[in-house]
Design a protein around this motif. Structure first.
Motif, PDB file in Angstrom:
ATOM      1  N   GLU A 166      91.128  44.742   6.292  1.00 28.44           N
ATOM      2  CA  GLU A 166      89.881  44.094   6.708  1.00 28.44           C
ATOM      3  C   GLU A 166      89.440  44.576   8.089  1.00 28.44           C
ATOM      4  O   GLU A 166      88.259  44.902   8.300  1.00 28.44           O
ATOM      5  N   SER A 169      88.322  48.262   7.944  1.00 33.47           N
ATOM      6  CA  SER A 169      87.029  48.385   7.257  1.00 33.47           C
ATOM      7  C   SER A 169      85.875  48.089   8.210  1.00 33.47           C
ATOM      8  O   SER A 169      84.863  48.800   8.221  1.00 33.47           O
ATOM      9  N   VAL A 170      86.029  47.051   9.028  1.00 32.80           N
ATOM     10  CA  VAL A 170      85.000  46.707  10.018  1.00 32.80           C
ATOM     11  C   VAL A 170      84.881  47.816  11.057  1.00 32.80           C
ATOM     12  O   VAL A 170      83.780  48.228  11.441  1.00 32.80           O
ATOM     13  N   LEU A 172      85.569  51.015  10.765  1.00 36.70           N
ATOM     14  CA  LEU A 172      85.004  52.251  10.217  1.00 36.70           C
ATOM     15  C   LEU A 172      83.494  52.164   9.992  1.00 36.70           C
ATOM     16  O   LEU A 172      82.840  53.187   9.815  1.00 36.70           O
ATOM     17  N   LYS A 173      82.945  50.971  10.025  1.00 33.98           N
ATOM     18  CA  LYS A 173      81.495  50.823   9.936  1.00 33.98           C
ATOM     19  C   LYS A 173      80.829  51.222  11.249  1.00 33.98           C
ATOM     20  O   LYS A 173      79.634  51.545  11.281  1.00 33.98           O
ATOM     21  N   LYS A 174      81.610  51.198  12.338  1.00 37.15           N
ATOM     22  CA  LYS A 174      81.070  51.517  13.664  1.00 37.15           C
ATOM     23  C   LYS A 174      81.511  52.888  14.163  1.00 37.15           C
ATOM     24  O   LYS A 174      80.832  53.499  14.980  1.00 37.15           O
ATOM     25  N   LYS A 176      83.171  56.733  13.033  1.00 38.82           N
ATOM     26  CA  LYS A 176      83.509  57.682  11.978  1.00 38.82           C
ATOM     27  C   LYS A 176      84.929  58.197  12.169  1.00 38.82           C
ATOM     28  O   LYS A 176      85.302  58.636  13.260  1.00 38.82           O
TER      29      LYS A 176
END
Length: 232
Positions: A166, A169-170, A172-174, A176
Motif C-alpha cells: 500500500e 503504491s502511493v 509510485l504515484k508521485k 517514477k
C-alpha cells in the motif's frame, strides 16, 4: 494635550509596533519525493532512520520562503553501527553471498504475481534494496531509471523493500521507479542481513551474486554499466 491627540499618538505607536514585529516562520521539510512534512514529522522520521544505524549529517540542499513558512529540502545519510556504536561495513553481510545464490527461491511482486528466482536466469539481474523514507534511495532513482531504459529487456531489474504494498503504491504515484517491485519483503532482506540502504546487488545469468554496491551517483552510473556489460 487634548484627549483625542493622546489617543491618536497611542494608536499610531501600536500600529507601528505591530508592523515591525517579526513573525516567527514555521519550518517545513520537503522529502526527496516531493512530500511536504512538518518539523515534528521530520524528527519522527530521523528517529525511524536511526534504527538502521547512526545518522550522518543532515544536508539542506535548498530553502524556500513562502509567506510565514520556510520549506527546506534535505538529504540524510545513515551509517550502520555495531552494538558499541562503531561504524561497520554496511554491506558486509550481503557481500558474504558473492559467488553464491540468493537465500530464497521466490518473491511476490507488487501486482501479486509469483516470481521464481530461477525465472531470472538467462539474463543479468540488478536488484535495488530501498525504502520510501530513504533520501539516498530516492535520489538515485532517476539514474537507475536511465540504466533500465538503456538496457531494456536484456537485463532483469528488481526493487526490493520491506515497505508495504500500500505504501509503495502511493509512493509510485508521485515518483517514477521503473523496476519490478517486490514489497513486504522483510523476511527475505533479513536472510541477506542487509543493514544499509540503498544497496545494489548484481547477479549473473545463472542467478549467482557477483557484485554488491552502495548508492548510485551520476559518476557511479558508468561503473554500474561496466558491471552489467561484463555480465551480459
Amino acid at each position: 494635550m487634548r484627549l483625542n491627540t493622546i489617543i491618536s499618538i497611542i494608536t499610531i505607536f501600536l500600529i507601528f509596533s505591530c508592523g515591525n514585529k517579526k513573525t516567527e516562520k514555521i519550518i517545513y521539510y520537503k522529502t526527496p519525493n516531493g512530500k511536504i512534512i512538518t518539523s515534528k514529522a521530520f524528527d519522527s522520521m530521523k528517529v525511524k532512520l536511526s534504527e538502521h544505524g547512526k545518522l550522518d549529517k543532515v544536508i539542506i540542499t535548498s530553502m524556500i520562503e513562502k509567506g510565514d513558512s520556510i520549506i527546506k529540502s534535505y538529504l540524510i545519510g545513515v551509517v550502520p553501527t555495531d552494538s558499541d556504536g562503531k561504524p561497520i561495513n554496511p554491506f558486509g553481510n550481503a557481500e558474504k553471498f558473492i559467488e553464491k545464490k540468493l537465500p530464497f527461491n521466490s518473491l511476490t511482486t507488487i501486482k501479486g504475481e509469483l516470481l521464481n528466482i530461477d525465472d531470472l536466469k538467462g539474463k543479468p539481474t540488478l536488484i535495488n534494496f530501498w525504502f520510501i523514507n530513504c533520501p539516498p534511495c530516492i535520489k538515485e532513482m532517476p539514474e537507475l531509471n536511465a540504466i533500465k531504459e538503456h538496457y531494456g529487456n536484456s537485463v532483469n531489474f528488481l526493487a526490493i523493500t520491506f515497505d508495504t504494498k500500500e505504501k509503495v503504491s502511493v509512493f509510485l504515484k508521485k515518483m517514477k521507479f521503473d523496476f519490478i517491485h517486490i514489497t513486504d519483503s522483510k523476511n527475505e532482506i533479513d536472510k541477506i542481513g542487509n543493514e544499509a540502504y540503498p544497496m545494489n546487488m548484481f547477479l549473473d545469468k545463472n542467478g549467482v551474486v557477483r557484485f554488491v554496491r552502495g548508492n548510485l551517483t551520476e559518476k557511479d552510473g558508468k561503473d554500474f554499466k561496466m558491471i552489467i556489460d561484463k555480465l551480459l
